[in-house]
Design a protein around this motif. Structure first.
Motif, PDB file in Angstrom:
ATOM      1  N   SER A   1      83.550  11.413  84.270  1.00  0.00           N
ATOM      2  CA  SER A   1      83.538  12.815  84.694  1.00  0.00           C
ATOM      3  C   SER A   1      83.298  13.766  83.522  1.00  0.00           C
ATOM      4  CB  SER A   1      84.854  13.163  85.390  1.00  0.00           C
ATOM      5  OG  SER A   1      85.940  12.986  84.499  1.00  0.00           O
ATOM      6  N   ALA A   2      83.287  13.221  82.295  1.00  0.00           N
ATOM      7  CA  ALA A   2      83.037  14.076  81.139  1.00  0.00           C
ATOM      8  C   ALA A   2      81.586  14.529  81.091  1.00  0.00           C
ATOM      9  CB  ALA A   2      83.384  13.340  79.843  1.00  0.00           C
ATOM     10  N   GLY A   3      80.689  13.797  81.734  1.00  0.00           N
ATOM     11  CA  GLY A   3      79.283  14.182  81.770  1.00  0.00           C
ATOM     12  C   GLY A   3      79.078  15.338  82.737  1.00  0.00           C
ATOM     13  N   THR A   4      78.449  16.382  82.281  1.00  0.00           N
ATOM     14  CA  THR A   4      78.215  17.544  83.132  1.00  0.00           C
ATOM     15  C   THR A   4      76.818  17.491  83.733  1.00  0.00           C
ATOM     16  OG1 THR A   4      77.401  18.839  81.280  1.00  0.00           O
ATOM     17  CG2 THR A   4      79.754  18.995  81.755  1.00  0.00           C
ATOM     18  N   PRO A   5      76.637  18.158  84.857  1.00  0.00           N
ATOM     19  CA  PRO A   5      75.309  18.181  85.469  1.00  0.00           C
ATOM     20  C   PRO A   5      74.281  18.949  84.621  1.00  0.00           C
ATOM     21  CG  PRO A   5      76.893  19.410  86.811  1.00  0.00           C
ATOM     22  CD  PRO A   5      77.647  18.785  85.690  1.00  0.00           C
ATOM     23  N   GLN A   6      74.740  19.832  83.734  1.00  0.00           N
ATOM     24  CA  GLN A   6      73.811  20.584  82.898  1.00  0.00           C
ATOM     25  C   GLN A   6      73.000  19.657  82.002  1.00  0.00           C
ATOM     26  OE1 GLN A   6      76.996  21.480  83.333  1.00  0.00           O
ATOM     27  NE2 GLN A   6      77.141  23.672  83.623  1.00  0.00           N
ATOM     28  N   VAL A   7      73.654  18.657  81.416  1.00  0.00           N
ATOM     29  CA  VAL A   7      72.948  17.727  80.531  1.00  0.00           C
ATOM     30  C   VAL A   7      71.970  16.892  81.345  1.00  0.00           C
ATOM     31  CG1 VAL A   7      73.217  15.788  78.942  1.00  0.00           C
ATOM     32  CG2 VAL A   7      74.778  17.714  78.810  1.00  0.00           C
ATOM     33  N   SER A   8      72.379  16.463  82.518  1.00  0.00           N
ATOM     34  CA  SER A   8      71.467  15.700  83.381  1.00  0.00           C
ATOM     35  C   SER A   8      70.281  16.548  83.800  1.00  0.00           C
ATOM     36  CB  SER A   8      72.208  15.196  84.615  1.00  0.00           C
ATOM     37  OG  SER A   8      73.238  14.310  84.233  1.00  0.00           O
ATOM     38  N   ALA A   9      70.516  17.804  84.135  1.00  0.00           N
ATOM     39  CA  ALA A   9      69.416  18.703  84.501  1.00  0.00           C
ATOM     40  C   ALA A   9      68.484  18.919  83.313  1.00  0.00           C
ATOM     41  CB  ALA A   9      69.967  20.040  84.992  1.00  0.00           C
ATOM     42  N   GLY A  10      69.047  19.033  82.120  1.00  0.00           N
ATOM     43  CA  GLY A  10      68.224  19.158  80.916  1.00  0.00           C
ATOM     44  C   GLY A  10      67.352  17.928  80.716  1.00  0.00           C
ATOM     45  N   GLY A  11      67.913  16.752  80.959  1.00  0.00           N
ATOM     46  CA  GLY A  11      67.135  15.518  80.854  1.00  0.00           C
ATOM     47  C   GLY A  11      66.025  15.450  81.889  1.00  0.00           C
ATOM     48  N   ILE A  12      66.313  15.887  83.099  1.00  0.00           N
ATOM     49  CA  ILE A  12      65.304  15.886  84.158  1.00  0.00           C
ATOM     50  C   ILE A  12      64.165  16.855  83.816  1.00  0.00           C
ATOM     51  CG2 ILE A  12      64.895  16.521  86.576  1.00  0.00           C
ATOM     52  CD1 ILE A  12      67.733  15.341  87.118  1.00  0.00           C
ATOM     53  N   LEU A  13      64.514  18.009  83.266  1.00  0.00           N
ATOM     54  CA  LEU A  13      63.472  18.948  82.837  1.00  0.00           C
ATOM     55  C   LEU A  13      62.604  18.347  81.730  1.00  0.00           C
ATOM     56  CD1 LEU A  13      65.369  22.361  82.882  1.00  0.00           C
ATOM     57  CD2 LEU A  13      63.387  21.713  84.262  1.00  0.00           C
ATOM     58  N   MET A  14      63.212  17.580  80.848  1.00  0.00           N
ATOM     59  CA  MET A  14      62.430  16.950  79.774  1.00  0.00           C
ATOM     60  C   MET A  14      61.542  15.831  80.334  1.00  0.00           C
ATOM     61  SD  MET A  14      63.140  18.937  77.441  1.00  0.00           S
ATOM     62  CE  MET A  14      62.214  18.246  76.119  1.00  0.00           C
ATOM     63  N   ILE A  15      62.005  15.135  81.358  1.00  0.00           N
ATOM     64  CA  ILE A  15      61.156  14.130  82.010  1.00  0.00           C
ATOM     65  C   ILE A  15      59.949  14.816  82.649  1.00  0.00           C
ATOM     66  CG2 ILE A  15      61.016  12.503  83.937  1.00  0.00           C
ATOM     67  CD1 ILE A  15      63.973  11.778  83.310  1.00  0.00           C
ATOM     68  N   ALA A  16      60.189  15.921  83.346  1.00  0.00           N
ATOM     69  CA  ALA A  16      59.083  16.665  83.965  1.00  0.00           C
ATOM     70  C   ALA A  16      58.112  17.177  82.907  1.00  0.00           C
ATOM     71  CB  ALA A  16      59.636  17.829  84.787  1.00  0.00           C
ATOM     72  N   THR A  17      58.651  17.664  81.787  1.00  0.00           N
ATOM     73  CA  THR A  17      57.798  18.146  80.705  1.00  0.00           C
ATOM     74  C   THR A  17      56.971  17.010  80.121  1.00  0.00           C
ATOM     75  OG1 THR A  17      59.359  19.912  80.167  1.00  0.00           O
ATOM     76  CG2 THR A  17      57.793  19.290  78.456  1.00  0.00           C
ATOM     77  N   SER A  18      57.574  15.836  79.961  1.00  0.00           N
ATOM     78  CA  SER A  18      56.814  14.714  79.405  1.00  0.00           C
ATOM     79  C   SER A  18      55.690  14.300  80.351  1.00  0.00           C
ATOM     80  CB  SER A  18      57.728  13.532  79.071  1.00  0.00           C
ATOM     81  OG  SER A  18      58.270  12.964  80.232  1.00  0.00           O
ATOM     82  N   LEU A  19      55.927  14.335  81.653  1.00  0.00           N
ATOM     83  CA  LEU A  19      54.875  14.008  82.617  1.00  0.00           C
ATOM     84  C   LEU A  19      53.749  15.042  82.589  1.00  0.00           C
ATOM     85  CD1 LEU A  19      57.022  12.760  85.636  1.00  0.00           C
ATOM     86  CD2 LEU A  19      55.686  11.389  84.022  1.00  0.00           C
ATOM     87  N   CYS A  20      54.107  16.318  82.498  1.00  0.00           N
ATOM     88  CA  CYS A  20      53.087  17.372  82.392  1.00  0.00           C
ATOM     89  C   CYS A  20      52.293  17.224  81.094  1.00  0.00           C
ATOM     90  CB  CYS A  20      53.729  18.753  82.455  1.00  0.00           C
ATOM     91  SG  CYS A  20      54.411  19.167  84.064  1.00  0.00           S
ATOM     92  N   SER A  21      52.987  16.938  80.009  1.00  0.00           N
ATOM     93  CA  SER A  21      52.314  16.756  78.718  1.00  0.00           C
ATOM     94  C   SER A  21      51.396  15.542  78.743  1.00  0.00           C
ATOM     95  CB  SER A  21      53.339  16.593  77.597  1.00  0.00           C
ATOM     96  OG  SER A  21      54.157  17.709  77.507  1.00  0.00           O
ATOM     97  N   LEU A  22      51.834  14.474  79.374  1.00  0.00           N
ATOM     98  CA  LEU A  22      50.998  13.282  79.483  1.00  0.00           C
ATOM     99  C   LEU A  22      49.745  13.572  80.305  1.00  0.00           C
ATOM    100  CD1 LEU A  22      50.546  10.266  78.963  1.00  0.00           C
ATOM    101  CD2 LEU A  22      51.886   9.805  81.023  1.00  0.00           C
ATOM    102  N   THR A  23      49.899  14.304  81.381  1.00  0.00           N
ATOM    103  CA  THR A  23      48.746  14.689  82.194  1.00  0.00           C
ATOM    104  C   THR A  23      47.761  15.515  81.374  1.00  0.00           C
ATOM    105  OG1 THR A  23      50.114  14.682  84.179  1.00  0.00           O
ATOM    106  CG2 THR A  23      48.027  15.876  84.301  1.00  0.00           C
TER     107      THR A  23
END
Length: 165
Positions: free
Chosen positions: A29-51
């Motif tokens: 429970s120490a993991g917050t959704p903010q860090v997960s959301a930040g990771g998801i945004l970075m995944i989306a950015t990496s996919l856009c950058s790869l495209t």
């Protein structure tokens, strides 16, 4: 009975979510959704950058086949800049996404996030100076996915150091 913090080795109360000495997360429970959301945004950015990387490499390969030589030379410079910036954005976004989702090495995560954000800004800047500049296309295809998304991702995890190992 008390737990032992895996990071600093001190005893902490059983009901602790974070170590009171080093702020290390002790329970899931120490993991917050903010860090997960930040990771998801970075995944989306990496996919856009790869495209963008694939499209810009393809354009560089074919530029001399369909454009007159002098025009191709002018466009080739912009194509190279877009390719290099999208490559840097892709590598740093992929690294930041992996580090963020695993919550490993806060310092490297922040560095990768900042590199990704600034390379996205540089990519947007190149899109603004190309000869056939289109403000709406630059905003939608470069500014939002390659600058705003990693910037928000960076801001979401910036103050979450305690969640990283």
């Amino acid at each position: 009975m008390s737990l032992i913090c895996p990071k600093c080795g001190r005893r902490v109360p059983d009901d602790s979510i974070y170590c009171p000495y080093c702020a290390h997360g002790l329970k899931p429970s120490a993991g917050t959704p903010q860090v997960s959301a930040g990771g998801i945004l970075m995944i989306a950015t990496s996919l856009c950058s790869l495209t963008l990387l694939i499209l810009s490499v393809n354009a560089l390969i074919q530029i001399y086949n369909w454009v007159p030589r002098l025009v191709a030379q002018k466009w080739f410079i912009y194509g190279q800049l877009l390719t290099v910036m999208s490559l840097v954005a892709f590598v740093s976004a992929a690294a930041a996404a992996a580090l963020t989702m695993k919550r490993k090495n806060y310092r490297l995560t922040i560095i990768a996030e900042f590199v990704c954000t600034f390379s996205g800004l540089a990519t947007y800047a190149v899109s603004v100076i190309i000869p056939d500049f289109n403000p709406l296309n630059s905003f939608v295809y470069y500014f939002l996915p390659l600058f705003v998304a990693p910037l928000i991702g960076t801001l979401l995890i910036l103050r979450r150091k305690q969640e990283f190992k």
